[in-house]
Design an enzyme around this catalytic site. Sequence first.
Site, short mmCIF file in Angstrom:
data_model
loop_
_atom_site.label_atom_id
_atom_site.label_comp_id
_atom_site.label_asym_id
_atom_site.label_seq_id
_atom_site.Cartn_x
_atom_site.Cartn_y
_atom_site.Cartn_z
CG PHE A 184 0.61 17.01 6.28
CD1 PHE A 184 -0.46 17.83 6.53
CD2 PHE A 184 1.09 16.90 4.99
CE1 PHE A 184 -1.07 18.54 5.50
CE2 PHE A 184 0.50 17.61 3.95
CZ PHE A 184 -0.59 18.42 4.22
CG ASP A 185 5.38 11.42 9.80
OD1 ASP A 185 6.33 10.85 9.25
OD2 ASP A 185 5.36 11.68 11.03
N GLY A 186 5.40 14.34 10.38
CA GLY A 186 6.34 15.46 10.47
C GLY A 186 7.62 15.19 9.70
CG PHE A 301 0.39 13.05 2.69
CD1 PHE A 301 -0.54 14.05 2.91
CD2 PHE A 301 0.50 12.50 1.42
CE1 PHE A 301 -1.34 14.50 1.88
CE2 PHE A 301 -0.30 12.95 0.39
CZ PHE A 301 -1.23 13.95 0.62
#
Lengths: 346, 372
Positions: A184-186, A301
């Site tokens: 995941f991106d943040g 993502f």
Amino acid sequence: MVQFKDIGNGFSVFLCLCQPKPQNAVTIAVSSRTLFNMVAERKIFVDEGVEKYVAFQVEHENDPLKPGPAFPFVKALMNVNTRLRNLYPDSEELFDIVLMTNNHAQVGVRLINSINHYGLTIERFCMTGGKSPIGYLKAYMTNLYLSKSADKVTEAIEEGIAAATVFMPKQENDLSDTQLRVAFDGDAVLFSDESEIIVKKHGLDTFFEHEKKFENQPLAQGPLKCFLEALGKLQRKFYAKNERLNCPIRTFLVTARSAASSGARVLKTLRSWGLEIDEALFLAGAPKGPLLQKIRPHIFFDDQMFHIEGANELGTISAHVPYGIGQNAPLKKTLEFSLRILQYVW
Amino acid sequence: MVKMSLDAVQVMSGQVKELKVSPSSNGDARGSWEGKEEFDPNQLELTAKPKPPKPENAVTVAVSSRVLFRTEREQKVFEQKGVEEYLRYQIEHENEPFAPGPAFPFVKALEAVNTRLRELYPQSEELFDIVLVTYNHAHVGIRLINTINHHNLFIERFCMTGGSSPIGYLKAWHTNLYLSADAEKVREALAEGIAAATMFMPEKLTEVSESQLRVAFDGDAVLFSDESERIFKTHGLDKFFEHEKENEDRLLDHGPLKGFLEALGKLQKKFYAKGQRLDCPIRTYLVTARSAASSGIRALKTLRAWGLEIDEALFLAGAPKGPMLEKIRPHIYFDDQMFHVEGAAEMGTVAAHVPYGIAQKYSSQQKMSSGK
């Protein structure tokens, strides 16, 4: 899963391993174009119209479709289910995969044949024949929706459903058969885009000061927070049975944030939500592609097409979350220069 | 709807004043993440922070948390009481900064060089870039971040691998040097072609310069390959001298740390280009047990052929390295033999072991025969 048991004398009994109830399961809805590679068929639809398309599909009914970008992800989900069933035979807390497609019911036969060809466990179908799938997504209590259509994904996100547009890389990296790996991106994916707004409006230094000042105030949640939560819940089932080191689900945070200047707020937010993430990589602006190539997630993502394309180029299956201020039009090579400047700021 | 249960760590953390545990809201409501108020940037006091360079342009030094900081107490908790207790301990002591570890002066010196480089070449990305690569779980990240900020270090890139091997990530970062307390990881990195060394904490630390980075290297099996050591160990010293004289003009093969010396040399040349040779904040030393007249020429000719300069060369002909190093006061000293590493540490030099070459087999044999 459907099994036919031969009980002799030419009869077979139809055994059905029960599908979990939607409210207990982690429901993943995939579209037919993400599960299978339907590029050629799509071309026929676009160039020659729907009748020719349906005729083509019916003609090739017995030819299984090739795997699409969400295929490895779905296979990995099924693998986790097998492990969960071993440990908790009566539990309904499993992954449940629903095929959500605009396709006409006639195409259904080819889809079912393909699904069986690969031994996938997809028993729930929604063939909406052109209608929007959003209502059905809600009815199935969908935790994640993957599609090739950016419009449908945007609609889903606006309705509060975690969703992303999946992109196929040209060459794929080898992925694990035994462990589901999700990256995941943040900001604007797990967290809201409040910080990105500050960067874009006021610059990087203001952003660092702001993050330090508000270090102990958790960030607001982003569109994919609930999916990470669902993954965490299933992970804890493995930990409870002492399988932490052998857990078949692994989560990664791959963020462009800088650790010392803005990392603490992120980690504190995750902790306040009671969420664990297995590996955290703070890149301070370095390109994500090479690191993702080492991580080899089944899906990654991110909210910015720039990072999606960077990841794709190095073989990572990436999914774009069209949320927040980071939305640009998909960039062409000629725009790369101006995007480099944007990245300089972020 | 799937309800999320609180796990033990959150309850124990004590950091959480109010629980922002919202139930999964998929499809229930419009995204609750919209509608945050605007904030006023004038409320903040701004200090400009330099931007980290791109990995392929920078000289990337990866350090583990155990060499950057002193974590012996926490390590003991982990070994004796297990991972859950360890995480709880770390979270409890989150706001207590760690004490500096063996690689700390080295990292501070790298940052001093960066400051000088930025003054001379404000647009360049050819700087040192420090990445923290650790086995640690993300929960420990906050204590590490707090400690880094407390000591005013500039480490923005983290890889918290939560238990899996960090070696794969080293290549993705274009790592030029990897420092760790774990010999296994260092061996793995060397096998992948990345310069790496195991660091040890000396009992007492001599004071080192804050304005000039000083790096000392052993010769054989560190900068150069271990071919000469092989001859020495199998055939003895005289054979070794003969061999070196015969092959004076044939270059030695390169060793694991040659690339790092090269990277240092590249940055040094940037200072020379601006007329700063006398005031250069990087200084390199060769401290070798070789004898100058009998075997020194080949070493110097090899360095010259590689286009590498070394600032000071000490040929010891077998004399102990400890006292020399105490005078040099390097921020770090690389050697392939534990004998020399321990000798250096006894006299207060931060020494790093490069587990490469034939000396490793002999040292373990010695240990076994002497029953250590």
